[in-house]
Structures are given as structure tokens and as C-alpha cells.
Design a protein around this motif. Structure first.
Motif, mmCIF file in Angstrom:
data_model
loop_
_atom_site.group_PDB
_atom_site.id
_atom_site.type_symbol
_atom_site.label_atom_id
_atom_site.label_comp_id
_atom_site.label_asym_id
_atom_site.label_seq_id
_atom_site.Cartn_x
_atom_site.Cartn_y
_atom_site.Cartn_z
ATOM 1 N N LYS A 758 0.846 -1.187 0.000
ATOM 2 C CA LYS A 758 0.000 0.000 0.000
ATOM 3 C C LYS A 758 0.890 1.249 0.000
ATOM 4 O O LYS A 758 0.657 2.217 -0.719
ATOM 5 C CB LYS A 758 -0.874 -0.015 1.268
ATOM 6 C CG LYS A 758 -2.205 0.663 1.117
ATOM 7 C CD LYS A 758 -3.147 0.266 2.277
ATOM 8 C CE LYS A 758 -2.736 0.929 3.569
ATOM 9 N NZ LYS A 758 -3.548 0.516 4.724
ATOM 10 N N LEU A 759 1.938 1.194 0.803
ATOM 11 C CA LEU A 759 2.857 2.315 0.922
ATOM 12 C C LEU A 759 3.621 2.562 -0.381
ATOM 13 O O LEU A 759 3.789 3.704 -0.800
ATOM 14 C CB LEU A 759 3.827 2.044 2.077
ATOM 15 C CG LEU A 759 4.786 3.163 2.438
ATOM 16 C CD1 LEU A 759 4.023 4.401 2.872
ATOM 17 C CD2 LEU A 759 5.725 2.719 3.551
ATOM 18 N N LYS A 762 1.269 4.204 -2.870
ATOM 19 C CA LYS A 762 0.972 5.579 -2.474
ATOM 20 C C LYS A 762 2.154 6.505 -2.744
ATOM 21 O O LYS A 762 2.002 7.591 -3.288
ATOM 22 C CB LYS A 762 0.624 5.564 -0.973
ATOM 23 C CG LYS A 762 0.399 6.911 -0.340
ATOM 24 C CD LYS A 762 -1.000 7.403 -0.595
ATOM 25 C CE LYS A 762 -1.229 8.731 0.106
ATOM 26 N NZ LYS A 762 -2.275 9.502 -0.571
ATOM 27 N N GLU A 763 3.351 6.055 -2.381
ATOM 28 C CA GLU A 763 4.518 6.909 -2.524
ATOM 29 C C GLU A 763 4.825 7.189 -3.983
ATOM 30 O O GLU A 763 5.120 8.325 -4.355
ATOM 31 C CB GLU A 763 5.735 6.282 -1.831
ATOM 32 C CG GLU A 763 6.946 7.210 -1.881
ATOM 33 C CD GLU A 763 8.083 6.792 -0.960
ATOM 34 O OE1 GLU A 763 7.833 6.016 -0.026
ATOM 35 O OE2 GLU A 763 9.212 7.246 -1.190
ATOM 36 N N ASP A 766 2.261 9.775 -5.181
ATOM 37 C CA ASP A 766 2.353 11.086 -4.538
ATOM 38 C C ASP A 766 3.622 11.842 -4.899
ATOM 39 O O ASP A 766 3.602 13.055 -5.072
ATOM 40 C CB ASP A 766 2.273 10.941 -3.018
ATOM 41 C CG ASP A 766 0.852 10.719 -2.557
ATOM 42 O OD1 ASP A 766 -0.040 10.711 -3.423
ATOM 43 O OD2 ASP A 766 0.633 10.559 -1.351
ATOM 44 N N THR A 774 1.219 14.154 2.074
ATOM 45 C CA THR A 774 0.379 12.965 2.213
ATOM 46 C C THR A 774 1.218 11.684 2.185
ATOM 47 O O THR A 774 0.850 10.695 2.809
ATOM 48 C CB THR A 774 -0.697 12.908 1.118
ATOM 49 O OG1 THR A 774 -0.067 13.006 -0.152
ATOM 50 C CG2 THR A 774 -1.693 14.047 1.267
ATOM 51 N N THR A 775 2.356 11.716 1.501
ATOM 52 C CA THR A 775 3.246 10.548 1.543
ATOM 53 C C THR A 775 3.719 10.315 2.968
ATOM 54 O O THR A 775 3.761 9.172 3.438
ATOM 55 C CB THR A 775 4.518 10.778 0.693
ATOM 56 O OG1 THR A 775 4.148 11.438 -0.506
ATOM 57 C CG2 THR A 775 5.210 9.485 0.387
ATOM 58 N N SER A 777 2.268 11.224 5.719
ATOM 59 C CA SER A 777 1.138 10.697 6.487
ATOM 60 C C SER A 777 1.015 9.198 6.286
ATOM 61 O O SER A 777 0.810 8.443 7.246
ATOM 62 C CB SER A 777 -0.179 11.337 6.042
ATOM 63 O OG SER A 777 -0.167 12.710 6.309
ATOM 64 N N ALA A 778 1.155 8.768 5.029
ATOM 65 C CA ALA A 778 1.048 7.346 4.728
ATOM 66 C C ALA A 778 2.139 6.560 5.451
ATOM 67 O O ALA A 778 1.897 5.461 5.958
ATOM 68 C CB ALA A 778 1.145 7.124 3.224
ATOM 69 N N ILE A 781 1.203 6.133 9.112
ATOM 70 C CA ILE A 781 0.208 5.069 9.286
ATOM 71 C C ILE A 781 0.884 3.712 9.161
ATOM 72 O O ILE A 781 0.709 2.839 10.000
ATOM 73 C CB ILE A 781 -0.917 5.219 8.243
ATOM 74 C CG1 ILE A 781 -1.670 6.527 8.469
ATOM 75 C CG2 ILE A 781 -1.870 4.030 8.299
ATOM 76 C CD1 ILE A 781 -2.589 6.912 7.338
ATOM 77 N N ALA A 782 1.708 3.565 8.123
ATOM 78 C CA ALA A 782 2.348 2.278 7.861
ATOM 79 C C ALA A 782 3.242 1.859 9.026
ATOM 80 O O ALA A 782 3.201 0.707 9.475
ATOM 81 C CB ALA A 782 3.153 2.345 6.573
#
Length: 903
Positions: A758-759, A762-763, A766, A774-775, A777-778, A781-782
Motif C-alpha cells: 500500500k505504501l 501511495k509513494e 504522490d 500525504t506521503t 502521512s502514509a 500510518i504504515a
RNA sequence: GCCCGAGUGGCGGAAUGGUAGACGCGAUGGACUCAAAAUCCAUUGUCCCUUAAAGACGUGUGGGUUCGAUUCCCACCUCGGGCACCA
């Protein structure tokens, strides 16, 4: 091991330097990527946390591209010539070179602490003779070129001479005449025009160096003055600079700024006969509204226009002279202030003849008409131009409306709409049609022609200052002659004093001559050295050329340029011009220098205030201040924590506060705050060194990016930094628990793999969009999820360090080596995204009834909309919400939502 | 005046047609501790309510399009930036 950022950061910074990790070498077998920052002017104040914002963003991008297999060029240097160092020299007598060197060293040490991936072997300094040799070389090329309107490009001046010879316009001219003739065509030329003169700075300035009638540097008044100056024929490139803007990946607002600055307008030139004391003469005016020619009631010349002496009647001479003298003395600011009723002007005593009506109209002189635009003469249509209207009202000139139904009793009707009247053959036409028809008419009658004008002026290229590039030009019997290329660089001579004496500083240099002839004493402006620096980085040590065809052919142009908007109408226009010029002559292979450009926002300061009760030395907490009459005073943010004032520190801050008294709220003094420009005078400056000392460079980098989108301005508030500190510590603890290294070669669980993938997804998305906040933030979370899963698997933690390395390179390098690698994490392969983990995913669909969410349904991501709909229709809860109504339709947005429409 | 851009909790911000407020700060409560720091857990848009459930309201304002709007359209307000006698 604990996360000790201090030793980690120092260790890897020197390791990178030692191993030349960031050295860029041309390698045709790999794709290139060129990431450039706008190089800084090394000012005496050093960097504050706002300056590195763009550098961090571009560094993240460079490191990311490198991990994705690109050969990245990411250089840095200094825009080191400029006024502040010279102003400082005037005050202190210190040579600008000395202060510049000191400032550069300070900048370098500040930059180094942040851990940038610059290839410092490619550093350039504009004040270095080995560098400015190529600035001077480009000038010589411009001097030796002209703009060929047929081929629409710059070509060697020798081609123009050939053309003149063929046309019989060359042989028989004296040397002086030949020089004067060519001067009218050279790209770099010397010409007499009206220039912005700043008395305080003792120099002329380019248009972009003047704002609101005062100099951008220092805010000193500027006047218009006729002077002979070196100029660059940027205007020849106006249409190309405008057109190729389309192809660039720049923000719309920036492109719009450039469009405004270039200022294309379509219109026509029209010839008017004039009569002055019985002498007839034709003059040309420019207008965008040929259609209004039947409404012309007077004409106006700019005071600086060369037509003024010719069109001034003997009887009016004294008055006109007086007006011209008064106009010359006005500053730009004063001229700009006199709009509307304050407009000034004088009657010339001569008349023009309207070519369509044959009517005689007076010719006036006024400084609301600019000498530098169009022809410096206009036809005035007071009914349909607000400036002409104001002038007509002031001097009681007739106003004839020529558009049906418009009311011009109070103001002019400027809009391009309506039907024409009082206009002969144009009557009844719509304005837009009338414009075209009128243009056709004047062309057919031979009294005018279609014409496109640009607002963009030639750039004034000389400065009467010391700290800049000397011109490689000398005056042989008064004729400007280029130095031979072999004499470059022409080094800046020593002078004994920097104090202004009214003449150019170089005039005081000893032996400032070439073969006995005097050398030009002006120097080049600040934008000279910054116009082609991105090319020099490609091949910075080349003595033979600005850039070799090989190096230029490999790196080509800048793929990503990051910098502030303040250069929109200066540097970014000049650089594009400079590049296009070199492109025309075949020295560079790309027509545009900067493919993609990102404007970073400003980091503002967050200032704190205390409130002193007027006439006392008592300070009241901001929470109670409304019941008192107070004065707001800036207080140094280092004395304030979480908006609470440290009372003892405040008393010790300045002597006048030593015996201050306080009215506290609940035992605390709460300060007021505001977001303002970060500056010393507001006591809100945060120094990146301090942040690096207290929190570390990785934290600084992450926090600056986490604050918000790169392009946006946002306030710095150190108190928010703890979130990032905690994140890095958590990240570290995935790998280390006190003395124990936790990473094991165990198989990762599907849940862990899902977090990782997921990371990665997303990265990738982004970073390409510059959405770094937002990266991060991800990542938070990760890391939280992995911590709670108790991840120790190398298969997860190794790629995780790679993913974070563009943002926090030091800590990732440390962990990468702890994982047993020898080389730098910068050269690690980008973690592969395994699609299987996405396919395996479950989606929780919210189920809405008429737009209101009621319950959720879990479905595999691969389920088709029909399958999802079937599952929802058969769900037990659905009946409850349908409650006797009819299902009109079911909307399934794959992966997002289910909405059931009821009636 | 003209041209861009932006208005979302106490704060920085997330979501570009699909569960508004992700993530972080701050705040409140709790655990651990003699204590503090650090750490961890919980709560945190507003209103109604003792509380909870449930509900209503809520992305500058007013309209519109849509099953559904922070997101698209129209008008207005406010802020930021750029240009401004450019004929």
C-alpha cells in the motif's frame, strides 16, 4: 541502540563526501534526469527555515528518481554578484569578494547539515572568472549577432553585412557609420533610450528591477532618463517566448504572469498627416481600436518622443519646454500617481488630420503616453478610452461617441461591444466586425497596416556598479569594439574605494585599457550570470566551451526546476531568451531551458506579541488585553513556548523590560500571535541550524514537507515538529530495541506485505505529484501498523528503509548499513510493487440509500459491479431500509461506494 | 480597474463527484512513575442530551446541476498574488 540523530547525521554526511556518493557522471547507457534549484544569492543573514523548503522538495525528487534508475544531475552553486555585497562594501570598505566568500562558506555549512544530494564538484559561482568568462563569451556572441526576421532566429552579424553589401548599403560607409548601422541590429547593442535611473543606487535598472516606481532593491525612487546603455534585444524574441510557453509544464499562474509581461496586443499602425507652422509631415500611431477612428478628437505625443520638437509650433515652444522639463524631473511614482483628474499635458500648437474624415485635430503632449510603447504617439478617442476621456475632460476637448446608445456623460465606454454609429462606412457594424473592416480599409487605402505590439522591452544590460561582470568591450577611436575571445575572461580590476563618486567605479581602476584604448566601465546586471548557469553545471570545468556538445547532448535541459515565483518576470524570461539565442546559434540542443517548473511557497514566520498597557511598563496577557488600552509589541519567539511567555527570560531580553510587571491569566502570560513574513525585525526567524541541533536534519526535512503542499505558503510553527520526531523514533524502533537488532530473516505475513505494498503504491503516485505531505502521512500510518503487527521481517524492513530514504536519508543510510549492506542506500533498487497483494484485497463498500450511508458490505476488490449489486440486493439489512419503497436504481462505483436510489 | 489563485475544526492540513475533517499539532482524561520527562491508551467539528443510542446541522454566502457536491456551473463576499496610464 537509541536513535541518536547527531552521530548518525554527522557520520553519513562525511561518508557521502568521502565516497563521492552524489557525483554525477554522464552515462549514455542510463536515462538522465536533471533536477535544479534556483541557486541562492549568498546574503549576510544566512539561511532561515524558509529557504531550504524548495531545496528539500527537489532533493526528495532527485533521490526518488535515482532510486528509480535515473542518472540524476542535481547541482548547486551561488548567484554571487549583486548589489548587497557592494552596498556593504561602500559602508565598511570590505571588498565584496571577501564578504561573498565568507557568506558562501556559511551557506555551504548550513546546506551541508541538511543532507542534500548535491554534486558539489559541479558547483558554480557567478563571480568566479572561470565562470564569468562564459557570461562574457555569450555577450560577445550576442554582440556579434542580429535577429533575422525572415528566418526568425538570431544569426551571425557577418550574414547581415553580406546582405547590406548586396543591397549596396555597405561599401562607402565610414567605419563609424558601419558601426552605427550594425548597432541597430545587434542582439547586444548600445542604444540611447529612456531608462530607469536610480540616483540612490547610482545606476540604471531593468524593468523587472523596478516596482511601483521604486527600485526593488532598497526601494529608492526611479526616474526616466535618456541615456546610452548596453541593451539586449529581448523584444526580438517576444513572439517566440510567448508561443513556446504553451509547451512548458509550468503552473498556469506563472505562464499567465509571463504572458502579461510579454503583453501581446493586436492592432494597427495608422498614418496621420500633421501640420505645424505650415509644415506638413506624416506621423504614425498605434491603436488596437481602429474602428473608433471617427471618434478621434485629438492626438497625444509622449514627452520623450522625438516628434515633439518637430511638432511644436514656435508660439507654443516656451510652454512645451516648460512642460518637458517638469516631466523629466518627476519620479516614476509621481508620474504613475497622476491619473484621472490629475492628468497633465500641454498643447503643441500643431494639428493632425484625420485620414478618414479629413478633420483637423489638435496635437497635445502628455506623459500619460509612453515613449517606449507603440510609436510614442496616439490618436485619442475620449468617448471610448478612459485615459483619453480623463484628458479630454481636464482640457475641455470634444467627446464624440461612436457606439449606439452609450452614455459618455460620466465616463467613457471602453467595452468592445455594441453597434457603430457616426462612423461613415462602419455604421451599423458590430464593434468586432468594425475593427476588422477598418483594418482592411486602412490597408487598402495605404494609410496603415495591421501590427502586433509587445509590451516586453529590450533589457537594459549595463549597470554603473563594481560588483558584476566587466564588459569585454573597448572603445577604439570611440567605436565599441569587442575584445578577442582569447582575452577572456576579462577580470574585474582592483579599485581602491567603493564609495560612489558619480562616475562608474571601473573608471577609477588603474590601466583599465586594452591596447591603449579605454575599456567599457559599466558592468553587467545580476541576471547576466544566472541566465545560463544551468548549462554550465552540465560541464562546469570545460575551458574550451560553455558546455561541450556531448555533455549538453546528454543532459539536454532541466527536467525539474524548483524555485520561487519572484523570478517570473526577471530571471525566467532572461534565461529563456538567453537559451533561445544559444539555440539559434547551435550551441545548445534544446529550445527551452526548463521543461517543468514548480514554485515552492514561502514559509512564513509565526510572530508572538506582548501587550503593554499604554504609559506603563505593565504587560497584560492577551486573554485579558481587551479591558485595557494596550500597545502590541513583537517578542522574540525564543522567549515563548506554546504561546506562554517565559517571564524571567523576557525581563532579561532587553534592559527596558528588566522591571516589567505582568497581569497574568491563571498564573500564565499568554502571548498573541500572527503569521507574518519571516524576518529579523519581527523576531520570528527560525534558523535551520538550530532545528538540526535540536531535532536533526531528517526531522527538519520531514517536517518542512509535512507542513503542507510544497507550492503553498504556510507558517512555520516549531511546536508541531514533535509529531515528526515521534514518527522517526517509532520507525527506528522497528529495527532496534536498545542493544538488540530486531530484523530477522523470517517470512512476512500477508498483513505485513499489504502494509508495505500500500505504501509503495501511495509513494510512487504522490512523489510524482509533489504531494509529499500525504506521503509522509502514509508513512506514519504504515509504521504504526507495522509496529502493532510486531514486524521483524527483513523482507518488509529492508524495502521500508529504501522508501523513506528520499525523505530521511541519514537514518535510512544507517539502517541500510545495519542490515549488512556496503554501498549507499541511494543506489538501492526501488522496491517492486507486487500486484498480487492488491488483487487479494477486500473493499468495504459503504451502502447508501438516497445518498445516506446506512451500513457496509465487504466485497473482494475483484468483484464486478453486477456481483456487488447482487450481494447488496440480497443483503438482509437492505429490506429494512427499502421499507416498502421501490428501488429505482443501484449505483455501484467500483472500489468506492454503493448507492441505492429509492422512490 | 484587469488577470490568476485560495476560503474546510483551536492550528497546519486531507479528501478534485462517492462514508467530510486522513495524518500531525494542541487540548482533555487515563496507565506507568515517589515525582517529572519519555512512552502508551482513550476522547476531541457544532448542536440537542445527565450519559449513551439515535438524530439534526456542518467545507465563505446565495442559487443551480446530480441518486449523491468541499469537488462541477452561475452570482456575490473576503483574503493572497500578479499586472496596471501598454492606446
Amino acid at each position: 541502540m537509541d536513535y541518536d540523530f547527531k552521530s548518525i547525521e554527522a557520520k553519513w554526511q562525511s561518508w557521502w563526501a568521502e565516497h563521492k556518493t552524489y557525483r554525477a557522471v554522464e552515462d549514455p547507457s542510463r536515462p538522465k534526469f536533471y533536477v535544479l534549484d534556483m541557486f541562492p544569492y549568498p546574503s549576510g543573514a544566512g539561511l532561515h527555515v524558509g529557504h531550504p523548503l524548495g531545496y528539500i522538495a527537489s532533493d526528495i525528487f532527485s533521490r526518488y528518481k535515482r532510486l528509480r534508475g535515473f542518472n540524476v544531475l542535481h547541482p548547486m552553486g551561488y548567484d554571487a554578484f549583486g548589489l548587497p555585497a557592494e552596498q556593504y562594501a561602500i559602508q565598511t570598505g570590505q571588498h565584496p569578494e571577501k564578504t561573498t566568500t565568507v557568506n558562501i562558506a556559511r551557506y555551504r555549512s548550513q546546506l551541508d547539515r541538511i543532507g542534500f544530494s548535491y554534486d558539489w564538484e559541479r558547483e558554480v559561482r557567478t563571480c568566479d572568472p572561470a565562470y564569468y568568462k562564459w557570461t562574457q563569451w555569450a555577450f560577445l556572441k550576442m554582440f556579434d549577432s542580429w535577429y533575422d526576421p525572415v528566418q526568425d532566429k538570431a544569426r551571425p552579424i557577418s550574414k547581415l553585412i553580406e546582405k547590406f553589401k548586396k543591397e549596396g548599403r555597405w561599401d562607402g560607409l565610414s567605419e563609424q557609420e558601419q558601426s552605427d548601422l550594425l548597432m541597430q541590429y545587434r542582439i547586444a547593442y548600445q542604444g540611447e533610450t529612456s531608462v530607469n535611473w536610480c540616483e540612490e543606487l547610482g545606476t540604471v535598472l531593468a524593468n523587472d528591477e523596478v516596482k511601483d516606481g521604486v527600485s526593488v532593491r532598497g526601494g529608492f525612487p526611479v526616474v526616466q532618463k535618456k541615456m546610452k546603455q548596453w541593451q539586449l534585444r529581448v523584444s526580438a524574441y517576444a513572439s517566440r517566448l510567448l508561443d513556446s510557453l504553451e509547451s512548458l509544464d509550468w503552473s498556469d499562474s506563472l505562464k499567465e504572469m509571463q504572458r502579461n509581461w510579454i503583453g501581446r496586443s493586436e492592432g494597427a499602425e495608422v498614418e496621420f498627416d500633421t501640420v505645424c507652422d505650415g509644415v506638413h509631415r506624416q506621423i504614425t500611431i498605434f491603436t488596437t481600436r481602429v474602428d473608433t477612428i471617427f471618434g478621434v478628437t485629438f492626438m497625444v505625443l509622449a514627452p520623450e518622443s522625438e516628434l515633439v520638437p518637430q511638432l511644436t509650433a514656435a508660439a507654443n515652444k516656451a510652454e512645451v519646454e516648460e512642460y518637458l522639463a517638469a516631466s523629466r524631473k518627476k519620479t516614476e511614482r509621481e508620474r504613475m500617481a497622476q491619473t484621472g483628474k490629475n492628468v497633465t499635458g500641454v498643447f503643441s500648437g500643431s494639428y493632425g488630420i484625420n485620414p478618414l474624415t479629413g478633420e483637423q485635430i489638435p496635437i497635445w503632449i502628455s506623459d500619460y503616453v509612453l515613449a517606449g510603447y507603440g510609436t510614442g504617439a496616439i490618436m485619442a478617442v475620449p468617448a471610448h478610452d478612459s485615459r483619453d476621456y480623463a484628458f479630454a475632460r481636464k482640457f475641455d476637448l470634444p467627446i464624440i461617441p461612436i457606439i449606439e446608445g452609450c452614455d459618455v456623460s460620466e465616463e467613457s465606454f471602453d467595452a468592445k461591444e455594441g453597434k457603430m454609429c457616426n462612423s461613415g462606412f462602419l455604421n451599423g457594424l458590430d464593434v468586432k466586425e468594425a475593427i476588422e473592416k477598418a483594418k482592411d480599409y486602412v490597408e487598402a487605402k495605404g494609410i496603415g497596416r495591421r501590427k502586433v505590439n509587445y509590451r516586453l522591452r529590450d533589457a537594459i544590460f549595463s549597470r554603473q556598479r563594481y560588483w558584476g561582470e566587466p564588459f569585454p568591450v573597448y572603445y577604439k577611436d570611440g567605436i565599441a569594439t569587442p575584445l578577442p575571445e582569447s582575452e577572456l575572461p576579462l577580470c574585474l580590476p582592483a579599485i581602491d574605494s567603493f564609495k560612489p563618486t558619480g562616475e562608474a567605479p571601473l573608471a577609477r581602476a588603474k590601466d583599465w585599457t586594452y591596447e591603449g584604448y579605454p575599456i567599457e566601465t559599466s558592468t553587467m546586471p545580476g541576471f547576466a550570470g544566472s541566465s545560463a548557469y544551468y548549462l554550465r553545471y552540465m560541464d562546469p570545468h570545460n575551458d574550451e566551451a560553455l558546455v561541450s556538445p556531448e555533455a549538453n547532448g546528454y543532459w539536454r535541459s532541466v527536467d525539474l526546476y524548483v524555485g520561487g515565483t519572484e523570478h517570473a518576470t526577471g530571471h525566467l524570461i532572461y534565461s529563456r531568451f538567453w537559451n533561445k539565442f544559444l539555440y539559434d546559434l547551435g550551441y545548445v540542443c534544446e529550445d527551452e531551458p526548463f521543461r517543468k517548473l514548480v514554485n515552492q511557497g514561502m514559509i512564513q514566520g509565526r510572530s508572538n506579541f506582548v501587550y503593554r498597557i499604554k504609559g506603563t511598563n505593565t504587560f497584560v496577557s492577551s486573554t485579558l488585553k481587551d479591558s485595557y488600552d494596550t500597545t502590541e509589541i513583537h517578542v522574540d519567539i525564543s522567549l515563548v513556548h506554546n504561546d506562554r511567555l517565559d517571564l524571567e527570560a523576557f525581563k532579561a531580553w532587553r534592559p527596558e523590560f528588566a522591571d516589567a510587571e505582568f497581569i497574568l491569566d491563571d498564573g500564565e502570560y499568554v502571548c498573541g500571535w500572527a503569521v507574518e513574513k519571516m524576518s529579523k525585525s519581527m523576531y520570528n526567524v527560525v534558523n535551520p541550524d538550530e532545528v538540526c541541533d535540536n531535532y536533526g536534519a531528517d526531522t527538519l526535512r520531514l517536517y518542512e514537507m509535512f507542513l503542507g503542499p510544497v507550492e503553498q505558503s504556510k507558517p512555520w510553527d516549531t511546536k508541531g515538529i514533535d509529531g515528526v520526531v515521534r514518527f522517526l523514533r517509532k520507525f527506528w524502533r522497528l529495527y532496534w530495541d536498545r542493544e538488540e537488532f530486531l530484523v530477522k530473516d523470517t517470512e512476512p505475513s500477508p498483513a505485513e506485505l499489504k502494509v508495505l505494498h500500500k505504501l509503495i503504491a501511495k509513494e510512487q503516485e504522490d512523489i510524482e505529484n509533489f504531494s509529499y505531505n500525504t506521503t509522509i502521512s502514509a508513512f506514519m500510518i504504515a509504521v504504526g501498523e507495522l509496529a502493532s503487527l510486531g514486524t521483524v521481517s527483513r523482507a518488509i524492513l529492508e524495502p521500508l528503509a529504501v522508501l523513506l530514504c528520499p525523505f530521511a536519508p541519514h537514518v535510512c543510510e544507517e539502517l541500510w548499513h545495519a542490515l549488512g549492506h556496503e554501498g549507499s542506500v541511494c543506489d538501492a533498487p526501488w522496491p517492486e510493487y507486487v500486484a498480487a497483494y492488491a488483487a487479494d484485497d477486500t473493499v468495504t463498500y459503504p451502502v447508501q440509500f438516497n445518498g445516506k450511508m446506512r451500513f457496509t458490505v465487504d466485497m473482494p476488490r475483484s468483484a464486478s459491479p453486477a456481483e456487488v449489486e447482487a450481494a447488496v440486493r440480497s443483503n438482509a439489512q437492505t429490506d429494512k431500509y427499502v421499507a416498502g419503497m421501490n428501488i429505482v436504481k443501484v449505483i455501484v462505483v467500483p472500489g468506492r461506494i454503493i448507492n441505492i436510489v429509492l422512490k
